[in-house]
Write an enzyme that holds these catalytic residues in place. Structure first.
Site, PDB file in Angstrom:
ATOM      1  N   HIS A   1      54.890  -9.684 -25.130  1.00  0.00           N
ATOM      2  CA  HIS A   1      56.040  -9.096 -25.817  1.00  0.00           C
ATOM      3  C   HIS A   1      56.859  -8.224 -24.880  1.00  0.00           C
ATOM      4  O   HIS A   1      58.003  -7.902 -25.174  1.00  0.00           O
ATOM      5  CB  HIS A   1      55.600  -8.323 -27.071  1.00  0.00           C
ATOM      6  CG  HIS A   1      54.837  -7.070 -26.816  1.00  0.00           C
ATOM      7  ND1 HIS A   1      53.457  -7.033 -26.711  1.00  0.00           N
ATOM      8  CD2 HIS A   1      55.247  -5.792 -26.640  1.00  0.00           C
ATOM      9  CE1 HIS A   1      53.060  -5.782 -26.497  1.00  0.00           C
ATOM     10  NE2 HIS A   1      54.116  -5.010 -26.458  1.00  0.00           N
TER      11      HIS A   1
ATOM     12  N   ASP B   1      49.703 -13.192 -26.550  1.00  0.00           N
ATOM     13  CA  ASP B   1      50.496 -12.043 -26.112  1.00  0.00           C
ATOM     14  C   ASP B   1      50.266 -11.839 -24.624  1.00  0.00           C
ATOM     15  O   ASP B   1      49.704 -10.845 -24.181  1.00  0.00           O
ATOM     16  CB  ASP B   1      50.138 -10.782 -26.898  1.00  0.00           C
ATOM     17  CG  ASP B   1      51.152  -9.660 -26.676  1.00  0.00           C
ATOM     18  OD1 ASP B   1      52.294  -9.969 -26.267  1.00  0.00           O
ATOM     19  OD2 ASP B   1      50.822  -8.486 -26.909  1.00  0.00           O
TER      20      ASP B   1
ATOM     21  N   GLY C   1      54.619   2.278 -24.630  1.00  0.00           N
ATOM     22  CA  GLY C   1      54.625   2.320 -23.175  1.00  0.00           C
ATOM     23  C   GLY C   1      53.303   1.895 -22.572  1.00  0.00           C
ATOM     24  O   GLY C   1      53.233   1.555 -21.395  1.00  0.00           O
TER      25      GLY C   1
ATOM     26  N   SER D   1      48.269  -5.018 -26.827  1.00  0.00           N
ATOM     27  CA  SER D   1      49.412  -5.482 -27.601  1.00  0.00           C
ATOM     28  C   SER D   1      50.057  -4.325 -28.354  1.00  0.00           C
ATOM     29  O   SER D   1      51.253  -4.070 -28.237  1.00  0.00           O
ATOM     30  CB  SER D   1      48.977  -6.568 -28.598  1.00  0.00           C
ATOM     31  OG  SER D   1      48.582  -7.730 -27.930  1.00  0.00           O
TER      32      SER D   1
END
Length: 338
Positions: free
Chosen positions: A196, A223, A297, A314
């Site tokens: 992502h 992911d 972050g 994730s």
């Protein structure tokens, strides 16, 4: 020697490492590295024994670092005990729980929900967040109710979020994330992070890296994201100096460490495996849930146990952090750890 005695002797040999890894008075004072090594031996031995049980296995979990093998009949119970390991008799096989989890995967378009296998309680745990719509909550609750006591429903406060923002490890003009692992493919160096994050595209930089370009990006579903490493090969270690020499699958009850560019280091426990997590962007499959604290972050940052890399972050909520398994990332992209 009779076939039965031969089998029991084989089980004993397979679990020898796990026997040395049982929790005792000295384990409480062991260094983090020594404890991680003990966990690794316990998991390896118990997993081998569980696999030898076939359909009678209910899976493996750790309790205070000690391996426990779930079984569904007395014959398997005796085999595990003969191998010197702790056995727990349960109702559901691991294969049955996996089947329930896979059937729940057919429930689509239900953001702010998740489900995965908790071998410690011998159930599939279904999580419904209060950020889910009433229609979604009712839909998932109704689906879970079909499977009786093989499913546990938990209602959670808050919202599932992908942790991308305000980090300091790798960034572009749209967001900041964290580097998961330095890897190679065909001898060339790359950076492994969350898909992502790489879905944002662009050029990434941070630390000793500049001008990194997106090579692979898979999210939702998986992911995983892969970036070039224009400045040469990075070390095969966490930024604390902890070497990472291999990848392994997580085990419920396993104590892990994590690193993230926002929250830094920390620890937690694996609470579920093979979890389908329905973020607003779509479902992420095969995640493992942990009690580690992470924040925006930290996305893409590593989870590890000693020298074993486990996965990349994730996202999650204020209680649970979800990671995508490193073993699947390496396999999907044909990677080796640096």
């Amino acid at each position: 020697m009779t076939p039965r005695k031969t089998a029991l002797r084989t089980l004993a040999v397979l679990s020898a490492a796990a026997l040395t890894a049982g929790v005792c008075s000295s384990a409480a004072t062991a260094s983090p590295l020594a404890f991680a090594e003990m966990q690794a031996r316990a998991i390896a031995g118990a997993t081998q024994v569980a696999q030898s049980l076939g359909a009678a296995s209910g899976g493996v979990h750790l309790e205070n670092g000690k391996a426990v093998v779930n079984v569904v009949d007395d014959a398997a119970l005796q085999k595990v005990r003969a191998a010197g390991l702790t056995a727990k008799k349960v109702k559901h096989t691991f294969a049955a729980l996996t089947g329930v989890k896979n059937q729940l995967d057919a429930v689509k378009n239900v953001p702010q929900t998740a489900w995965g296998i908790d071998t410690k309680t011998n159930q599939v745990v279904v999580k419904i967040y209060d950020a889910a719509s009433k229609e979604t909550a009712d839909k998932v609750a109704a689906a879970a109710a079909k499977y009786g006591d093989s499913v546990r429903v938990e209602h959670r406060t808050g919202k599932l979020e992908l942790h991308i923002a305000d980090g300091d490890a790798i960034q572009n003009n749209q967001g900041r994330c964290s580097l998961g692992f330095n890897v190679t493919r065909g001898g060339e160096p790359f950076l492994l992070t969350a898909g992502h994050c790489t879905n944002l595209g662009g050029t990434w930089s941070g630390g000793d890296v500049s001008g990194a370009q997106v090579v692979e990006s898979d999210c939702p579903g998986a992911d995983s994201g892969l970036l070039t490493r224009p400045n040469g090969t990075g070390p095969g270690e966490i930024n604390t100096g902890q070497p990472i020499t291999g990848a392994a699958e997580p085990t419920v009850g396993e104590q892990i460490q994590k690193q993230g560019s926002t929250t830094g280091g920390g620890s937690g426990e694996v609470t579920s495996v093979d979890e389908s997590v329905n973020f607003d962007v779509g479902v992420l499959n095969h995640e493992f849930g942990t009690t580690a604290h992470t924040d925006h972050g930290d996305s893409g940052g590593p989870a590890y146990d000693g020298e074993k890399g486990l996965g990349t972050l994730s996202g999650g909520d204020t209680v649970t952090s979800y990671f995508y398994p490193l073993t699947l990332e390496l396999q999907a992209y044909g990677l080796q750890l640096a």
